[in-house]
Design a protein around this motif. Structure first.
Motif, PDB file in Angstrom:
ATOM      1  N   GLU A 437     -15.657  37.718  18.196  1.00  0.00           N
ATOM      2  CA  GLU A 437     -16.607  36.690  17.830  1.00  0.00           C
ATOM      3  C   GLU A 437     -17.797  36.682  18.786  1.00  0.00           C
ATOM      4  OE1 GLU A 437     -16.661  31.940  16.628  1.00  0.00           O
ATOM      5  OE2 GLU A 437     -14.867  32.855  17.503  1.00  0.00           O
ATOM      6  N   ASN A 438     -19.000  36.549  18.215  1.00  0.00           N
ATOM      7  CA  ASN A 438     -20.273  36.493  18.954  1.00  0.00           C
ATOM      8  C   ASN A 438     -20.748  37.847  19.475  1.00  0.00           C
ATOM      9  OD1 ASN A 438     -20.538  33.661  18.646  1.00  0.00           O
ATOM     10  ND2 ASN A 438     -19.145  33.341  20.371  1.00  0.00           N
ATOM     11  N   ASP A 439     -20.011  38.919  19.192  1.00  0.00           N
ATOM     12  CA  ASP A 439     -20.492  40.250  19.571  1.00  0.00           C
ATOM     13  C   ASP A 439     -21.612  40.686  18.625  1.00  0.00           C
ATOM     14  OD1 ASP A 439     -18.622  40.380  21.583  1.00  0.00           O
ATOM     15  OD2 ASP A 439     -17.266  41.748  20.520  1.00  0.00           O
ATOM     16  N   TYR A 440     -22.580  41.426  19.178  1.00  0.00           N
ATOM     17  CA  TYR A 440     -23.644  42.027  18.381  1.00  0.00           C
ATOM     18  C   TYR A 440     -23.470  43.531  18.405  1.00  0.00           C
ATOM     19  CZ  TYR A 440     -26.321  37.607  18.640  1.00  0.00           C
ATOM     20  OH  TYR A 440     -26.740  36.310  18.539  1.00  0.00           O
ATOM     21  N   ILE A 441     -23.745  44.178  17.262  1.00  0.00           N
ATOM     22  CA  ILE A 441     -23.676  45.637  17.203  1.00  0.00           C
ATOM     23  C   ILE A 441     -24.883  46.181  16.448  1.00  0.00           C
ATOM     24  CG2 ILE A 441     -22.094  45.470  15.212  1.00  0.00           C
ATOM     25  CD1 ILE A 441     -20.912  48.169  16.150  1.00  0.00           C
ATOM     26  N   LEU A 442     -25.613  47.093  17.075  1.00  0.00           N
ATOM     27  CA  LEU A 442     -26.752  47.773  16.458  1.00  0.00           C
ATOM     28  C   LEU A 442     -26.283  49.122  15.927  1.00  0.00           C
ATOM     29  CD1 LEU A 442     -29.783  48.451  15.889  1.00  0.00           C
ATOM     30  CD2 LEU A 442     -29.892  49.262  18.267  1.00  0.00           C
ATOM     31  N   ILE A 443     -26.625  49.431  14.675  1.00  0.00           N
ATOM     32  CA  ILE A 443     -26.297  50.729  14.087  1.00  0.00           C
ATOM     33  C   ILE A 443     -27.590  51.371  13.596  1.00  0.00           C
ATOM     34  CG2 ILE A 443     -24.982  51.942  12.319  1.00  0.00           C
ATOM     35  CD1 ILE A 443     -22.907  49.762  12.440  1.00  0.00           C
ATOM     36  N   LYS A 444     -27.917  52.533  14.170  1.00  0.00           N
ATOM     37  CA  LYS A 444     -29.215  53.171  13.903  1.00  0.00           C
ATOM     38  C   LYS A 444     -29.027  54.682  13.787  1.00  0.00           C
ATOM     39  CE  LYS A 444     -33.864  53.489  13.977  1.00  0.00           C
ATOM     40  NZ  LYS A 444     -34.700  53.001  12.874  1.00  0.00           N
ATOM     41  N   SER A 445     -29.589  55.258  12.725  1.00  0.00           N
ATOM     42  CA  SER A 445     -29.537  56.709  12.545  1.00  0.00           C
ATOM     43  C   SER A 445     -30.469  57.105  11.419  1.00  0.00           C
ATOM     44  CB  SER A 445     -28.120  57.169  12.195  1.00  0.00           C
ATOM     45  OG  SER A 445     -27.791  56.806  10.860  1.00  0.00           O
ATOM     46  N   SER A 446     -30.631  58.408  11.223  1.00  0.00           N
ATOM     47  CA  SER A 446     -31.291  58.891  10.009  1.00  0.00           C
ATOM     48  C   SER A 446     -30.368  58.634   8.830  1.00  0.00           C
ATOM     49  CB  SER A 446     -31.583  60.387  10.113  1.00  0.00           C
ATOM     50  OG  SER A 446     -32.631  60.631  11.017  1.00  0.00           O
ATOM     51  N   PHE A 447     -30.950  58.428   7.664  1.00  0.00           N
ATOM     52  CA  PHE A 447     -30.161  58.108   6.477  1.00  0.00           C
ATOM     53  C   PHE A 447     -29.165  59.217   6.165  1.00  0.00           C
ATOM     54  CE2 PHE A 447     -29.589  57.833   1.818  1.00  0.00           C
ATOM     55  CZ  PHE A 447     -29.062  56.546   1.753  1.00  0.00           C
TER      56      PHE A 447
END
Length: 461
Positions: A437-447
């Protein structure tokens, strides 16, 4: 909905056959994919890996009322309107030019290595407060998609916003000559397509092609802190220039920026007493908003009115959007597109967010970086701060270089850097075990790396 008669189309294209018996057949749509054909369509059989002429019966069965044709006339279906041309793609583009001149909207063209779609959506919001607006749908931004976009706009369109994509030099020049933009926006120069173009300077040249179809007194809007564009803009003749960016040397710039989880607030030099709020994260999105505001002012939209429109704009899906994750976590999904500049910007903005939980960054391979791929993947380390990010997950063959660089540098511990390749399930399972709970996760890549499947696996429900 468009409305063109077969006779009008034939005349506009200089048809090589007699179409007079079908002159009064009305066309209300144009398409090239028979699976998406609708009643009243003009079918455009394109020649690529497959010859579209082979699918004429499918087009007729799905509602086509006429077709462009560049195969032998004797191969055309009997008693069906065909307009004979030398090249169906060129004819599609010529028809788009004809229809654009007939409707006569103001044309806004948008290109750039990143931020095209967000800027298009913001510009749409700004323009829609005063005008009837049509914009590029989906990724219809190439030499086929842009003409289809133009031919899809309603006859009462007052402003059309055209996204212009590319993979190689010369492509945007073609699009610019089709559209002849009254206003052109270049969002940024990154490293997308550097595999084919070789350098950021060549990418800048390719993006500047958007000016090739512009008439005198048209307006180019671009980031004034990008030296490669500044150098090239000096040689433009008869085109007005406006710049945006974070520095005071620009025509429009922010005096103050405040980042929050779901919105960014800023104040501009043009209205220091009014705070602007956009429902997206990131300083880079402030730049996109500044470009949209400048385009609005060029069409006499009061800036205060534009501020209100920006506060309500709708972002195209998978562009830096928050999703509810499992176990009470939140996912910042930016898995649609990536280049090193854009990846570093979103990491830096994500890192600045205040959180009561942990912050995780998941990065996947960036594609089309050619011989510079290893160097450019490694460069992402500049944006990763162990004081602001708890753990980093890397996926894909190209991300191996970044993993090694981070470990060799020693700022991150071995326990906080994770690397995966191939099957994504182990990556998904490990993250699932971590998220609370309250964790943030960024997910980034080329499609093409398909981290969207990771997003879907970690989303709530």
């Amino acid at each position: 909905m468009i409305s063109l008669m077969v006779g009008e189309i034939a005349k506009a294209l200089g048809s090589l056959n007699d179409t007079s018996k079908w002159d009064d057949v009305e066309i209300t749509a144009v398409g090239f994919d028979t699976r998406k054909m609708v009643s009243g369509s003009l079918f455009v059989p394109l020649i690529g890996e497959n010859d579209g002429h082979k699918f004429i019966q499918n087009a007729i069965d799905n509602g086509a009322k006429a077709a462009l044709w560049s195969a032998p006339l004797e191969d055309a279906p009997a008693d069906f309107p065909v307009i004979l041309v030398e090249d169906t793609l060129l004819a599609l583009q010529e028809l788009a030019q004809y229809y654009l001149k007939k409707v006569a909207p103001k044309v806004v063209g948008i290109t750039g290595s990143n931020g095209k779609t967000t800027t298009k959506d913001m510009t749409d919001a700004v323009m829609s407060s005063r005008y009837r607006v049509y914009k590029t749908q989906g990724n219809f931004n190439n030499q086929i998609g842009l003409p289809i976009t133009i031919l899809s706009m309603p006859v009462d369109t007052e402003v059309v916003i055209l996204e212009m994509g590319m993979s190689d030099k010369g492509e945007i020049e073609v699009l610019s000559h089709i559209a002849e933009p009254d206003i052109a926006i270049i969002t940024m120069i990154g490293e997308s397509h550097i595999e084919f173009l070789g350098s950021r300077a060549n990418i800048a040249d390719a993006k500047m092609e958007i000016t090739s179809g512009m008439k005198e007194q048209s307006l180019l809007i671009y980031p004034g802190e990008e030296e490669l564009l500044e150098e090239r803009a000096e040689f433009l003749k008869g085109i007005q220039l406006k710049t945006f960016g974070t520095k005071e040397s620009n025509d429009i710039y922010p005096l103050q920026i405040t980042n929050q989880m779901r919105e960014t607030s800023f104040i501009t030099n043009l209205a220091p007493s009014i705070e602007v709020k956009i429902p997206v994260l990131g300083t880079y999105n402030v730049n996109n908003a500044l470009a949209a505001l400048t385009a609005g002012m060029a069409l006499d939209i009061p800036i205060a009115e534009s501020f209100e429109s920006l506060a309500q704009f709708q972002l195209t899906k998978n562009r830096t959007e928050w999703d509810e994750g499992i176990n009470g976590s939140m996912i910042l999904n930016d898995s649609y597109n990536a280049n090193p500049t854009a990846m570093k910007l979103v990491i830096e903005n994500f890192s600045q967010l205040e959180s009561n939980g942990k912050k995780y960054v998941v990065l996947g391979d960036m594609l089309e970086l050619g011989d510079l791929s290893e160097e450019l993947h490694v460069s992402v380390k500049e944006a990763l701060d162990p004081a602001k990010v708890d753990e980093v997950y890397l996926y894909g063959a190209e991300m191996k270089a970044l993993q090694e660089a981070l470990l060799n540098e020693g700022r991150f511990s071995q326990e906080s850097i994770h690397y995966f390749i191939g099957d994504k399930q182990p990556l998904i399972e490990e993250i699932k075990q971590k998220l609370k709970e309250n964790d943030y996760i960024l997910i980034k890549s080329s499609f093409g790396t398909d981290l969207l499947s990771v997003v879907e696996a970690l989303k709530l429900g």
